[in-house]
Design a protein around this motif. Structure first.
Motif, PDB file in Angstrom:
ATOM      1  N   ILE A  35       3.162   2.918  -2.179  1.00  0.00           N
ATOM      2  CA  ILE A  35       2.364   4.141  -2.260  1.00  0.00           C
ATOM      3  C   ILE A  35       2.959   5.088  -3.297  1.00  0.00           C
ATOM      4  CG2 ILE A  35       1.529   6.144  -0.989  1.00  0.00           C
ATOM      5  CD1 ILE A  35       1.503   4.436   1.520  1.00  0.00           C
ATOM      6  N   HIS A  36       4.271   5.229  -3.279  1.00  0.00           N
ATOM      7  CA  HIS A  36       4.910   6.065  -4.291  1.00  0.00           C
ATOM      8  C   HIS A  36       4.608   5.539  -5.689  1.00  0.00           C
ATOM      9  CE1 HIS A  36       7.408   9.168  -2.371  1.00  0.00           C
ATOM     10  NE2 HIS A  36       7.519   8.345  -1.350  1.00  0.00           N
ATOM     11  N   HIS A  43       6.547  -6.577  -4.524  1.00  0.00           N
ATOM     12  CA  HIS A  43       5.481  -5.827  -3.849  1.00  0.00           C
ATOM     13  C   HIS A  43       4.355  -5.496  -4.817  1.00  0.00           C
ATOM     14  CE1 HIS A  43       7.515  -5.698  -0.119  1.00  0.00           C
ATOM     15  NE2 HIS A  43       8.516  -4.961  -0.534  1.00  0.00           N
ATOM     16  N   MET A  44       4.713  -5.251  -6.076  1.00  0.00           N
ATOM     17  CA  MET A  44       3.665  -4.965  -7.056  1.00  0.00           C
ATOM     18  C   MET A  44       2.719  -6.157  -7.193  1.00  0.00           C
ATOM     19  SD  MET A  44       4.144  -1.912  -7.837  1.00  0.00           S
ATOM     20  CE  MET A  44       2.858  -1.797  -9.069  1.00  0.00           C
ATOM     21  N   GLN A  45       3.275  -7.340  -7.079  1.00  0.00           N
ATOM     22  CA  GLN A  45       2.425  -8.532  -7.133  1.00  0.00           C
ATOM     23  C   GLN A  45       1.403  -8.522  -6.003  1.00  0.00           C
ATOM     24  OE1 GLN A  45       4.794 -12.097  -7.367  1.00  0.00           O
ATOM     25  NE2 GLN A  45       6.158 -11.159  -8.864  1.00  0.00           N
ATOM     26  N   ALA A  46       1.835  -8.069  -4.833  1.00  0.00           N
ATOM     27  CA  ALA A  46       0.896  -7.984  -3.709  1.00  0.00           C
ATOM     28  C   ALA A  46      -0.227  -6.997  -4.029  1.00  0.00           C
ATOM     29  CB  ALA A  46       1.645  -7.563  -2.437  1.00  0.00           C
ATOM     30  N   LEU A  47       0.116  -5.907  -4.714  1.00  0.00           N
ATOM     31  CA  LEU A  47      -0.924  -4.939  -5.083  1.00  0.00           C
ATOM     32  C   LEU A  47      -1.888  -5.548  -6.092  1.00  0.00           C
ATOM     33  CD1 LEU A  47       1.130  -1.613  -5.369  1.00  0.00           C
ATOM     34  CD2 LEU A  47      -0.194  -2.485  -3.447  1.00  0.00           C
ATOM     35  N   VAL A  48      -1.364  -6.373  -6.986  1.00  0.00           N
ATOM     36  CA  VAL A  48      -2.250  -7.045  -7.949  1.00  0.00           C
ATOM     37  C   VAL A  48      -3.176  -7.999  -7.216  1.00  0.00           C
ATOM     38  CG1 VAL A  48      -2.312  -8.640  -9.895  1.00  0.00           C
ATOM     39  CG2 VAL A  48      -0.627  -6.791  -9.849  1.00  0.00           C
ATOM     40  N   ASP A  69      -5.716   0.762   1.994  1.00  0.00           N
ATOM     41  CA  ASP A  69      -5.741  -0.340   1.030  1.00  0.00           C
ATOM     42  C   ASP A  69      -4.325  -0.796   0.698  1.00  0.00           C
ATOM     43  OD1 ASP A  69      -8.502  -0.202   0.910  1.00  0.00           O
ATOM     44  OD2 ASP A  69      -8.487   1.229  -0.759  1.00  0.00           O
ATOM     45  N   VAL A  70      -3.481   0.165   0.353  1.00  0.00           N
ATOM     46  CA  VAL A  70      -2.115  -0.174  -0.055  1.00  0.00           C
ATOM     47  C   VAL A  70      -1.349  -0.778   1.114  1.00  0.00           C
ATOM     48  CG1 VAL A  70       0.016   0.723  -1.016  1.00  0.00           C
ATOM     49  CG2 VAL A  70      -2.173   1.663  -1.764  1.00  0.00           C
ATOM     50  N   THR A  71      -1.485  -0.171   2.282  1.00  0.00           N
ATOM     51  CA  THR A  71      -0.751  -0.657   3.449  1.00  0.00           C
ATOM     52  C   THR A  71      -1.133  -2.088   3.783  1.00  0.00           C
ATOM     53  OG1 THR A  71      -0.647   1.589   4.321  1.00  0.00           O
ATOM     54  CG2 THR A  71      -0.232  -0.203   5.855  1.00  0.00           C
ATOM     55  N   VAL A 106      -7.320   9.046   3.483  1.00  0.00           N
ATOM     56  CA  VAL A 106      -6.414   9.635   2.494  1.00  0.00           C
ATOM     57  C   VAL A 106      -6.301   8.681   1.311  1.00  0.00           C
ATOM     58  CG1 VAL A 106      -4.124  10.557   2.070  1.00  0.00           C
ATOM     59  CG2 VAL A 106      -5.120  10.728   4.352  1.00  0.00           C
ATOM     60  N   THR A 107      -6.466   9.222   0.121  1.00  0.00           N
ATOM     61  CA  THR A 107      -6.369   8.399  -1.079  1.00  0.00           C
ATOM     62  C   THR A 107      -5.099   8.733  -1.850  1.00  0.00           C
ATOM     63  OG1 THR A 107      -7.489   9.924  -2.570  1.00  0.00           O
ATOM     64  CG2 THR A 107      -8.884   8.491  -1.221  1.00  0.00           C
TER      65      THR A 107
END
Lengths: 171, 171
Positions: free
Chosen positions: B11-12, B45-50, B78-80, B132-133
Motif C-alpha cells: 500500500i505504501h 510483492h510487487m510481482q503480486a501487484l502486477v 484490491d491491494v490486500t 478507501v482508495t
DNA sequence: GTCCCTATACTCGGATAGCAAGTGTCCGAGTATAGGCGG
DNA sequence: CCGCCTATACTCGGACACTTGCTATCCGAGTATAGGGAC
C-alpha cells in the motif's frame, strides 16, 4: 491471512455446551468425538477458552467443560479473540519513519493513514462478530440444520450425559 | 490471524507510485530504499501487484513499476487481496457433517450458521477496505504527515526521477 | 556527419533456503468415585 | 449395617515434535541505452 480452524471448533463446541443445563459438563474427548476432530488438539483450544473465561473447567472423573456464562452473553468475537489472540491482524510497522524522508519520531502525532484505514476495517469486522452470540447460533440451528441431525445430536447428548451420570449415578 | 506485512509495504508503494505522472516508473530497488525495507522481498510483492493488474512493470534499464490505473480506482481491498490472496480467512471445514450426528451430505442445503456469521463479518471488513482508495490515502497525507516529510519525500522523488532521467536524458 | 551494430548495464521474474507460527500429540498433576475394611 | 480409607480411573493442564506458510534472498531472461565503427 489465515484464521486458525480452532476458531471453528471452539464455536461449535461452545454451541454444543450451550445445551447443557444446571452444572452438567462435557469432557474434551466427548466434544471432539461429537465433532469428529482430534481430541488432544481440541483440548488445547478449550484451555484457551478457559483462560478467556468463556468456559469453566471441572477436574476429576465427573469433570469437563461448561460455559461460564449464558450463551447469549458469549459473542463470536469473544471466542475468536480467545483462540486467535486479541492482537489486530494488521500491524503498522511505521515504515513511514524509515527511509530518506523520515523525520524524528516526535513529529508523528496521529497514526499513519494506512494503518487507520486498516484498523477501521478491522473494527467493522469485530463489530459484526460482536453482534452474534453463541445463543443466536444455537437458536438458529432448528431452522437450517437437517431435522435428523438435530434429533441425532440430542439423542447422542442425552445418552452421553446419562452414561456419565450412570457411572456416578449412585451418589 | 496474522496479516502479511507485505500488505503494508504494497500500500505504501502504491501510494508513492501514485505521485508519478505520465509514463514515469520507479524500480523496486528505489521503492525499497524509500521505505527502508529489503529490496528483493519488496520486489516479490510487487510481482503480486502486477499479477493482480494493479501495477504494470516495464523491463529494461529505464523500467520499473507504475500503477496500471488511476489511484482513485485502486482500493485498499484490491491491494490486500493481491498480496494475501482472495480466499476468506475463515474456512468452514463442515465439521457439522462429521461425528455421530452427521447426516448425508445432500441434507445440508444452506451454509452452516457459524460460517455464515463469519463470512458476514468478513464481508463488512471488505466493504470498509473497498471504500478507501490509494488516492484517498495520498490526498490525506498533507493533513497528517509532518510537512518536513512531505517536502523531503517530494525532493527525494524529484531527484530520483531526475537521476534516472539523466542517464537517459540525452534521448 | 549520420546511420547501424554490438556490448553493456540495468530491470523484472521465478526458483531457492531459513524461520516462525499453527498443527497435532503426549505425559504428568489433581480429584471424585468405587470398592474394601474396620467398627 | 454404617462410616472411613485407600486404590483407581478419569479429568484437565502444560510441555514436546512436526508441517505449513511467511520471510528473506539469489540468479537468470529480457530490453533500452551508450559507445564504437562503417559508410
Amino acid at each position: 491471512m489465515k484464521m486458525s480452524n480452532g476458531v471453528e471448533w471452539a464455536i461449535h463446541s461452545c454451541t454444543l455446551l450451550s445445551y447443557l443445563v444446571d452444572g452438567e459438563t462435557l469432557p474434551a474427548a466427548k466434544l471432539a468425538e461429537f465433532h469428529g476432530v482430534p481430541a488432544p488438539y481440541l483440548a488445547k483450544h478449550m484451555q484457551a477458552l478457559v483462560r478467556a473465561e468463556i468456559c469453566e473447567s471441572v477436574p476429576g472423573p465427573t469433570g469437563g467443560f461448561r460455559l461460564s456464562r449464558p450463551a447469549n452473553e458469549v459473542t463470536l468475537l469473544d471466542v475468536t479473540l480467545a483462540i486467535e489472540g486479541d492482537e489486530p491482524a494488521f500491524r503498522c510497522s511505521e515504515i513511514r519513519q524509515r527511509g530518506p524522508a523520515a523525520q524524528p519520531a516526535h513529529c508523528y502525532t496521529g497514526p499513519c493513514g494506512i494503518a487507520a484505514a486498516m484498523w477501521r476495517a478491522e473494527e467493522a469486522w469485530r463489530r459484526e462478530l460482536a453482534a452474534v452470540t453463541v445463543g443466536d447460533i444455537a437458536s438458529a440451528i432448528p431452522g437450517i440444520a437437517p431435522p435428523a441431525q438435530v434429533e441425532a445430536g440430542a439423542a447422542w447428548l442425552a445418552d452421553t450425559l446419562a452414561t456419565r451420570g450412570r457411572s456416578s449415578g449412585t451418589l
